[in-house]
Design a protein around this motif. Sequence first.
Motif, PDB file in Angstrom:
ATOM      1  N   MET A  32      69.925  16.931   0.232  1.00  0.00           N
ATOM      2  CA  MET A  32      69.164  16.884   1.472  1.00  0.00           C
ATOM      3  C   MET A  32      70.084  17.160   2.664  1.00  0.00           C
ATOM      4  O   MET A  32      71.307  17.210   2.531  1.00  0.00           O
ATOM      5  N   ASN A  33      69.499  17.321   3.844  1.00  0.00           N
ATOM      6  CA  ASN A  33      70.263  17.622   5.038  1.00  0.00           C
ATOM      7  C   ASN A  33      71.155  16.444   5.418  1.00  0.00           C
ATOM      8  O   ASN A  33      70.898  15.295   5.088  1.00  0.00           O
ATOM      9  N   ALA A  34      72.233  16.743   6.172  1.00  0.00           N
ATOM     10  CA  ALA A  34      73.170  15.699   6.589  1.00  0.00           C
ATOM     11  C   ALA A  34      72.467  14.646   7.435  1.00  0.00           C
ATOM     12  O   ALA A  34      72.751  13.459   7.331  1.00  0.00           O
ATOM     13  N   SER A  35      71.572  15.075   8.320  1.00  0.00           N
ATOM     14  CA  SER A  35      70.788  14.154   9.122  1.00  0.00           C
ATOM     15  C   SER A  35      69.329  14.324   8.714  1.00  0.00           C
ATOM     16  O   SER A  35      68.738  15.375   8.915  1.00  0.00           O
ATOM     17  N   ARG A  36      68.746  13.272   8.155  1.00  0.00           N
ATOM     18  CA  ARG A  36      67.417  13.389   7.560  1.00  0.00           C
ATOM     19  C   ARG A  36      66.365  12.662   8.389  1.00  0.00           C
ATOM     20  O   ARG A  36      66.634  11.609   8.967  1.00  0.00           O
ATOM     21  N   ILE A  37      65.164  13.230   8.383  1.00  0.00           N
ATOM     22  CA  ILE A  37      64.027  12.663   9.095  1.00  0.00           C
ATOM     23  C   ILE A  37      62.989  12.256   8.058  1.00  0.00           C
ATOM     24  O   ILE A  37      62.547  13.078   7.252  1.00  0.00           O
ATOM     25  N   ALA A  38      62.609  10.976   8.084  1.00  0.00           N
ATOM     26  CA  ALA A  38      61.619  10.450   7.139  1.00  0.00           C
ATOM     27  C   ALA A  38      60.453   9.856   7.906  1.00  0.00           C
ATOM     28  O   ALA A  38      60.620   9.275   8.979  1.00  0.00           O
ATOM     29  N   LEU A  39      59.247   9.993   7.345  1.00  0.00           N
ATOM     30  CA  LEU A  39      58.038   9.484   7.980  1.00  0.00           C
ATOM     31  C   LEU A  39      57.170   8.802   6.932  1.00  0.00           C
ATOM     32  O   LEU A  39      56.990   9.325   5.831  1.00  0.00           O
ATOM     33  N   VAL A  40      56.632   7.642   7.302  1.00  0.00           N
ATOM     34  CA  VAL A  40      55.714   6.905   6.426  1.00  0.00           C
ATOM     35  C   VAL A  40      54.447   6.619   7.205  1.00  0.00           C
ATOM     36  O   VAL A  40      54.502   6.094   8.321  1.00  0.00           O
ATOM     37  N   THR A  41      53.291   6.953   6.635  1.00  0.00           N
ATOM     38  CA  THR A  41      52.024   6.603   7.272  1.00  0.00           C
ATOM     39  C   THR A  41      51.522   5.270   6.703  1.00  0.00           C
ATOM     40  O   THR A  41      51.855   4.889   5.582  1.00  0.00           O
ATOM     41  N   GLY A  42      50.715   4.564   7.500  1.00  0.00           N
ATOM     42  CA  GLY A  42      50.203   3.273   7.072  1.00  0.00           C
ATOM     43  C   GLY A  42      51.320   2.293   6.785  1.00  0.00           C
ATOM     44  O   GLY A  42      51.305   1.595   5.773  1.00  0.00           O
ATOM     45  N   ALA A  43      52.312   2.219   7.705  1.00  0.00           N
ATOM     46  CA  ALA A  43      53.556   1.509   7.416  1.00  0.00           C
ATOM     47  C   ALA A  43      53.687   0.166   8.112  1.00  0.00           C
ATOM     48  O   ALA A  43      54.765  -0.424   8.112  1.00  0.00           O
ATOM     49  N   ASN A  44      52.617  -0.350   8.715  1.00  0.00           N
ATOM     50  CA  ASN A  44      52.714  -1.647   9.390  1.00  0.00           C
ATOM     51  C   ASN A  44      52.885  -2.806   8.426  1.00  0.00           C
ATOM     52  O   ASN A  44      53.482  -3.826   8.768  1.00  0.00           O
ATOM     53  N   GLN A  45      52.331  -2.680   7.222  1.00  0.00           N
ATOM     54  CA  GLN A  45      52.327  -3.800   6.291  1.00  0.00           C
ATOM     55  C   GLN A  45      52.249  -3.282   4.860  1.00  0.00           C
ATOM     56  O   GLN A  45      52.119  -2.076   4.628  1.00  0.00           O
ATOM     57  N   GLY A  46      52.327  -4.193   3.922  1.00  0.00           N
ATOM     58  CA  GLY A  46      52.123  -3.860   2.516  1.00  0.00           C
ATOM     59  C   GLY A  46      53.102  -2.845   1.979  1.00  0.00           C
ATOM     60  O   GLY A  46      54.296  -2.848   2.307  1.00  0.00           O
ATOM     61  N   LEU A  47      52.591  -1.959   1.122  1.00  0.00           N
ATOM     62  CA  LEU A  47      53.447  -0.969   0.486  1.00  0.00           C
ATOM     63  C   LEU A  47      54.090  -0.044   1.507  1.00  0.00           C
ATOM     64  O   LEU A  47      55.271   0.297   1.381  1.00  0.00           O
ATOM     65  N   GLY A  48      53.338   0.381   2.522  1.00  0.00           N
ATOM     66  CA  GLY A  48      53.905   1.271   3.527  1.00  0.00           C
ATOM     67  C   GLY A  48      55.093   0.659   4.231  1.00  0.00           C
ATOM     68  O   GLY A  48      56.113   1.321   4.462  1.00  0.00           O
ATOM     69  N   ARG A  49      54.976  -0.614   4.582  1.00  0.00           N
ATOM     70  CA  ARG A  49      56.088  -1.331   5.216  1.00  0.00           C
ATOM     71  C   ARG A  49      57.289  -1.380   4.265  1.00  0.00           C
ATOM     72  O   ARG A  49      58.437  -1.169   4.670  1.00  0.00           O
ATOM     73  N   ALA A  50      57.031  -1.674   2.992  1.00  0.00           N
ATOM     74  CA  ALA A  50      58.115  -1.739   2.011  1.00  0.00           C
ATOM     75  C   ALA A  50      58.788  -0.379   1.835  1.00  0.00           C
ATOM     76  O   ALA A  50      60.009  -0.296   1.663  1.00  0.00           O
ATOM     77  N   LEU A  51      58.007   0.683   1.874  1.00  0.00           N
ATOM     78  CA  LEU A  51      58.586   2.026   1.770  1.00  0.00           C
ATOM     79  C   LEU A  51      59.472   2.328   2.970  1.00  0.00           C
ATOM     80  O   LEU A  51      60.564   2.896   2.828  1.00  0.00           O
ATOM     81  N   ALA A  52      59.021   1.943   4.164  1.00  0.00           N
ATOM     82  CA  ALA A  52      59.833   2.157   5.365  1.00  0.00           C
ATOM     83  C   ALA A  52      61.124   1.349   5.285  1.00  0.00           C
ATOM     84  O   ALA A  52      62.212   1.847   5.637  1.00  0.00           O
ATOM     85  N   GLU A  53      61.031   0.101   4.831  1.00  0.00           N
ATOM     86  CA  GLU A  53      62.223  -0.731   4.687  1.00  0.00           C
ATOM     87  C   GLU A  53      63.195  -0.118   3.681  1.00  0.00           C
ATOM     88  O   GLU A  53      64.414  -0.102   3.907  1.00  0.00           O
ATOM     89  N   GLY A  54      62.660   0.369   2.568  1.00  0.00           N
ATOM     90  CA  GLY A  54      63.519   0.966   1.551  1.00  0.00           C
ATOM     91  C   GLY A  54      64.206   2.231   2.037  1.00  0.00           C
ATOM     92  O   GLY A  54      65.391   2.461   1.745  1.00  0.00           O
ATOM     93  N   LEU A  55      63.469   3.058   2.754  1.00  0.00           N
ATOM     94  CA  LEU A  55      64.076   4.259   3.321  1.00  0.00           C
ATOM     95  C   LEU A  55      65.178   3.893   4.312  1.00  0.00           C
ATOM     96  O   LEU A  55      66.258   4.497   4.313  1.00  0.00           O
ATOM     97  N   ALA A  56      64.899   2.913   5.157  1.00  0.00           N
ATOM     98  CA  ALA A  56      65.882   2.508   6.158  1.00  0.00           C
ATOM     99  C   ALA A  56      67.150   1.961   5.513  1.00  0.00           C
ATOM    100  O   ALA A  56      68.246   2.095   6.072  1.00  0.00           O
ATOM    101  N   ALA A  57      67.018   1.337   4.342  1.00  0.00           N
ATOM    102  CA  ALA A  57      68.172   0.788   3.640  1.00  0.00           C
ATOM    103  C   ALA A  57      68.958   1.857   2.889  1.00  0.00           C
ATOM    104  O   ALA A  57      70.189   1.762   2.766  1.00  0.00           O
TER     105      ALA A  57
END
Length: 295
Positions: A1-26
């Motif tokens: 992937m690119n050196a600087s990556r852009i990720a987007l998650v929809t429906g990310a306030n809670q539940g699985l979407g929130r967990a996906l955002a947390e995992g990406l951020a980690a």
Amino acid sequence: MNASRIALVTGANQGLGRALAEGLAARLGPDDLVLLTGRDPERVTDAATEVARLPSTRARVEGRVLDVTDTDAIGRLADDLKARYGGVDIVLSNAVARVLPEDSQAERADEFIDVSNTATHAILRSFGAVLRPRGRLLVVASSLGTLGHLDPRLHHLFDGASLDQVEYAVESWRSAIHNRTAAEAGWPVWLNVPSKVAQVAAVRAVADERREQDLATGTLVASVCPGMVDTATSRPWFSDYSGAQSPAEAARAVLDLVFTEDVDPGLYGELIRFGKPLPWHDGTPPVEQDRLVRP
């Protein structure tokens, strides 16, 4: 992937979407950006702030307001990311409308279809156009999305269909619900089955057009089934939660797919569950009396 990556998650306030955002951020790096999106400004701001402050977070995290039922807004956000960053590297389409067992399926049909299907079509078109090489565009669906879960009379609407044809089938289904002709045409009362089949069919349609180029550039377009997840959306539909995963546990297999270095051609365009493709033609139509979700 690119050196600087852009990720987007929809429906990310809670539940699985929130967990996906947390995992990406980690799992992404300090130069990378995770965009946590939802339609409520206050909840988006709060969730993005909380994820940014987690000890495990390494990437930058920003909240973006995105109502996925506004297809023009989806297009504008994709264009903005293209102008600002040259495109996007990871898109996880996860938004879903919450429907309770006591709700009238017919009365909730428009909202459910707009969030799960019309939005999916717009995301595939808009973000597919700005997905950079070695990118990942994944639509969260379920194992109910295999074609066999529909009445055989409806299979021709989705099997081998283009994205335009899938859209037409979805709108025909919506019209049949409003006209009260859905049952006689073979559509199930339960919205989740045709909606998930249509999501998977839409992904398959887009992947079929992009396959050769995407595999050459290490890019993955697919749908994913996270399995049984304990969330506010799914909990009312289960009688036994003993086998349910937490959102963080369910996110892990999806994120492993995101961060797999090489794209397996056998997974490209497929509905993937725990790293394996589910056969498109498998499944049987559900018995309407059994209203429990089966992952």
